[in-house]
Design an enzyme around this catalytic site. Structure first.
Site, PDB file in Angstrom:
ATOM      1  N   LYS A  17       8.657   3.732   4.462  1.00  0.00           N
ATOM      2  CA  LYS A  17       7.312   3.083   4.306  1.00  0.00           C
ATOM      3  C   LYS A  17       7.067   2.782   2.724  1.00  0.00           C
ATOM      4  O   LYS A  17       7.882   3.408   1.919  1.00  0.00           O
ATOM      5  CB  LYS A  17       6.181   4.274   4.710  1.00  0.00           C
ATOM      6  CG  LYS A  17       6.447   5.796   4.182  1.00  0.00           C
ATOM      7  CD  LYS A  17       5.771   5.772   2.692  1.00  0.00           C
ATOM      8  CE  LYS A  17       5.790   7.298   2.237  1.00  0.00           C
ATOM      9  NZ  LYS A  17       5.380   7.202   0.623  1.00  0.00           N
ATOM     10  N   ALA A 105      15.492  10.206  -1.739  1.00  0.00           N
ATOM     11  CA  ALA A 105      14.427  10.431  -2.787  1.00  0.00           C
ATOM     12  C   ALA A 105      14.067   9.248  -3.634  1.00  0.00           C
ATOM     13  O   ALA A 105      13.737   9.219  -4.599  1.00  0.00           O
ATOM     14  CB  ALA A 105      15.338  11.527  -3.789  1.00  0.00           C
ATOM     15  N   GLY A 106      13.745   8.282  -2.809  1.00  0.00           N
ATOM     16  CA  GLY A 106      13.021   6.890  -3.295  1.00  0.00           C
ATOM     17  C   GLY A 106      11.772   6.680  -3.322  1.00  0.00           C
ATOM     18  O   GLY A 106      11.232   5.529  -3.505  1.00  0.00           O
ATOM     19  N   GLY A 107      10.804   7.651  -2.768  1.00  0.00           N
ATOM     20  CA  GLY A 107       9.581   7.611  -2.450  1.00  0.00           C
ATOM     21  C   GLY A 107       9.274   6.738  -1.355  1.00  0.00           C
ATOM     22  O   GLY A 107       8.093   6.121  -1.119  1.00  0.00           O
ATOM     23  N   GLY A 109       9.914   7.833   2.121  1.00  0.00           N
ATOM     24  CA  GLY A 109       9.748   8.496   3.009  1.00  0.00           C
ATOM     25  C   GLY A 109      11.205   8.537   4.101  1.00  0.00           C
ATOM     26  O   GLY A 109      10.968   8.811   5.372  1.00  0.00           O
ATOM     27  N   GLY A 110      12.212   8.364   3.612  1.00  0.00           N
ATOM     28  CA  GLY A 110      13.308   8.270   4.392  1.00  0.00           C
ATOM     29  C   GLY A 110      13.753   9.675   5.288  1.00  0.00           C
ATOM     30  O   GLY A 110      13.939   9.556   6.505  1.00  0.00           O
ATOM     31  N   SER A 112      11.510  11.868   6.070  1.00  0.00           N
ATOM     32  CA  SER A 112      10.399  11.763   7.029  1.00  0.00           C
ATOM     33  C   SER A 112      10.602  11.188   8.175  1.00  0.00           C
ATOM     34  O   SER A 112      10.388  11.554   9.511  1.00  0.00           O
ATOM     35  CB  SER A 112       9.062  11.489   6.425  1.00  0.00           C
ATOM     36  OG  SER A 112       8.740  12.392   5.273  1.00  0.00           O
ATOM     37  N   ASP A 145       4.339  12.889   5.414  1.00  0.00           N
ATOM     38  CA  ASP A 145       4.860  11.590   5.893  1.00  0.00           C
ATOM     39  C   ASP A 145       5.329  11.480   7.352  1.00  0.00           C
ATOM     40  O   ASP A 145       5.513  10.339   7.822  1.00  0.00           O
ATOM     41  CB  ASP A 145       5.880  11.005   4.737  1.00  0.00           C
ATOM     42  CG  ASP A 145       5.268  10.654   3.299  1.00  0.00           C
ATOM     43  OD1 ASP A 145       4.114  10.487   3.300  1.00  0.00           O
ATOM     44  OD2 ASP A 145       5.790  10.493   2.469  1.00  0.00           O
TER      45      ASP A 145
END
Length: 311
Positions: A17, A105-107, A109-110, A112, A145
């Protein structure tokens, strides 16, 4: 639970997302922040295969750097499987094969998305037949998320981000993502935002404990208007992410100079999402950013949430 397995293996795909809008309220007494977000699920996917097993195990591969992904109970997908087993009284286990394509850790939501996929996959594998509402209740226990990764599409999130309301979005929005090999810690970014606000508290307006998504954002999504969305988008965490990673500001400036309608840090970063007018503009910007030495990926949204994929 003694029922037989319905199938031996289930494949579920769930989307990453971006936050096209993210407002952060003041920190509360429990150390949490009220937020208001407009989420959009995009075509960067996580794939999870659940296979019947006596134990709970996980293996992870991917097209992105997976060096920091835990393979024990710190892994959100494995926790999701255990949570579902506890909920339905399942006395066996599951093996999860995860193939990651969303930056770690890229913001975006992987993790999640992995958890949402694991819930759907194990529900089908074990024949649990939980309702959508029941799955969302479990998802909310795993992280803010995770419910959106189940829902997909476009939605407004309030509270801690897990109180979701679907939002109407017409058409297709084109994005170019710049990913980073170095992830960012969400708690660290929030802490930096708190420090930034404390330093400037005499000079900025009082913060709302229950922030709202700006009406122009919802209007832009309803109309499918990328220009209006570009003018209304914002991310309160961006200033904190840029303070921690000043190089992100250079990337934002480059994308804007090369024709992006807007650029913003996705969630807590460090992934940067550039909104562009159409597919041609997305291809051109991807080429330009790649030529400048950045890892650039074209995606579009909105796309559906976690779904079973026939193999």
């Amino acid at each position: 639970m003694t029922q037989a397995f319905v199938v031996d293996r289930v494949h579920v795909r769930a989307p990453g997302k971006i936050n096209v809008f993210f407002a952060v309220g003041d920190v509360d007494g429990d150390g949490y922040h009220e937020v208001a977000s407009a989420y959009q699920a995009v075509s960067a996917y996580e794939d999870v295969w659940a296979t019947s097993s006596d134990e709970f195990t996980i293996a992870v591969t991917g097209t992105v750097d997976i060096a920091g992904v835990p393979l024990d109970d710190r892994n959100l997908a494995l926790r999701a499987a255990r949570l579902l087993a506890e909920e339905i009284g399942w006395d066996g286990g599951v093996h999860l094969d995860v193939r990651k394509a969303v930056p770690v850790a890229g913001g975006m939501g992987g993790g999640s998305a992995d958890a949402a996929a694991a819930l759907v996959a194990c529900d089908a594998l074990w024949g649990a037949g939980l309702s959508t509402a029941e799955l969302h209740r479990l998802a909310a226990r795993l992280g803010a998320d995770v419910p959106f990764a189940l829902l997909g599409g476009t939605a407004v999130g309030t509270g801690r981000g897990d109180e979701l309301s679907p939002a109407l979005a017409r058409g297709r929005f084109e994005w170019v993502l710049v990913t980073s090999h170095e992830g960012m810690s969400t708690p660290t970014v929030y802490a930096e935002l708190d420090r930034y606000r404390a330093e400037r508290s005499p000079d900025i307006a009082p913060l709302l404990r229950r922030p709202l998504v700006f009406p122009p954002v919802l209007q832009a999504l309803r109309q499918g208007d990328p220009h209006l969305l570009a003018s209304a988008s914002r991310n309160d965490l961006e200033i904190a992410a840029v303070r921690l990673r000043p190089d992100l500001d250079d990337i934002l400036a480059l994308g804007s100079a090369e024709g992006a309608l807007t650029g913003l840090v996705s969630g807590s970063g460090p992934t940067i999402a550039f909104l562009v007018e159409d597919e041609d503009a997305a291809r051109e910007l991807q080429v330009t950013l790649s030529a400048a030495g950045h890892s650039a990926l074209r995606v579009h949204g909105p796309v559906p949430g976690a779904r079973i994929v026939p193999d």
